[in-house]
Write a protein that holds these residues in place. Sequence first.
Motif, mmCIF file in Angstrom:
data_model
loop_
_atom_site.group_PDB
_atom_site.id
_atom_site.type_symbol
_atom_site.label_atom_id
_atom_site.label_comp_id
_atom_site.label_asym_id
_atom_site.label_seq_id
_atom_site.Cartn_x
_atom_site.Cartn_y
_atom_site.Cartn_z
ATOM 1 N N ARG A 191 0.827 -1.196 0.000
ATOM 2 C CA ARG A 191 0.000 0.000 0.000
ATOM 3 C C ARG A 191 0.871 1.260 0.000
ATOM 4 O O ARG A 191 0.544 2.258 -0.629
ATOM 5 N N ASP A 244 -8.314 2.643 0.438
ATOM 6 C CA ASP A 244 -7.658 1.765 1.413
ATOM 7 C C ASP A 244 -8.487 0.493 1.619
ATOM 8 O O ASP A 244 -7.946 -0.613 1.727
ATOM 9 N N GLN A 245 -9.790 0.679 1.689
ATOM 10 C CA GLN A 245 -10.678 -0.475 1.844
ATOM 11 C C GLN A 245 -10.577 -1.395 0.627
ATOM 12 O O GLN A 245 -10.550 -2.622 0.767
ATOM 13 N N ASP A 248 -7.507 -3.424 0.971
ATOM 14 C CA ASP A 248 -7.655 -4.483 1.967
ATOM 15 C C ASP A 248 -8.403 -5.692 1.411
ATOM 16 O O ASP A 248 -8.133 -6.833 1.797
ATOM 17 N N THR A 249 -9.333 -5.437 0.506
ATOM 18 C CA THR A 249 -10.113 -6.536 -0.072
ATOM 19 C C THR A 249 -9.456 -7.135 -1.312
ATOM 20 O O THR A 249 -9.984 -8.086 -1.893
#
Length: 264
Positions: free
Chosen positions: A191, A222-223, A226-227
Motif C-alpha cells: 500500500r 484503502d478499503q 484491503d479486499t
Amino acid sequence: MNPDTYAVHRHLAHTMNERLALLKHPPKQIILAGADGDCGRSLLAARFPHARFREYDPRPEFLHDAAQARNHGLLAKLTGKTVAQTCQAVHQTLGLPADMLWANLSLHTAADPVAVFDNWANALQTGGLLFFSHLGIDSLQDVRALLTENGCPCPAPTLRDMHDLGDMMFHHGFCDPVTDTEKLVLTYQSRTALWQDWQTLGLWQALQCPESEQERARALLDQAWDTGALRRLNLETVFGHAVKKAVLADNEREIRFVRPTQHG
C-alpha cells in the motif's frame, strides 16, 4: 529522495527522448515545465550538451527533488550548468522565449489545459518545439467508477482524449501537432508504494476530487486495497509534440511560393 519515486516519470522521459532522434537543429534554451526528479533534464543534457535550462513547477518539493538529483558541484556552477528554478503554476508566464519546452506529466496540475497551451506557445520562439507527456481519458477508470459510486465526485477534466489535445494545440499557438497513447499498468506489492506513486503522479490533482472529500476517498481506496480490489493502477499515457506557429499581425497574410511542376 527514494530512487524509485520518479520511476514513472523516468519511463515517460525515455519515451519522449527517443522521439528527439530526428531533430536537425539542437535547441539552445530549454524550458522544463514541471520538475520530474531531473529525469528529463538529464536525458536532454546528454543529447544537447550546450543547452541551457530553466525549470518551473508549482510544487516546491518537486523542485527540491530535481535539484537534489542534479547535485551540482563547484565545477558545474563555474561552467554555467546550474538550472534556474522558479516555483509557479504551469499557466503563468515562463520568461523569455525558448527553443524547446519539455513538460513531463505536468499538464494535469492546472485546471484549464487550454490556458496552459496558450502559455506554452507564448514561451516558445516561432518554430520552437513542444514535447509533453500527459494522462489520458482512459486513466484510472476503475478507481473513478469506485469513487463515483460511493458519492465521491471526481470529474477529472484534464484527463483528455489525445485527439482533443491535438485540437487544443492546433487552435492555441501550434502547428503540426502529433499525439499518440500507450497503456501503462502499475502493479503494487505494498500500500505504501501505491500511495507514493499516487502522490508523485499528482493523481488527486488529475481527478480533481474536492479536498473536503479526499480523506473519505482515500479511506475507500484503502478499503479496496484491503479486499484485494486495488492492486494496480491503469493509466493511459499520452505523448504529444508540436511546433510553435508564426503569429502574424492582423493586417498580414502568409504568402507561400510553390515551384510549378514540370511536365514532359
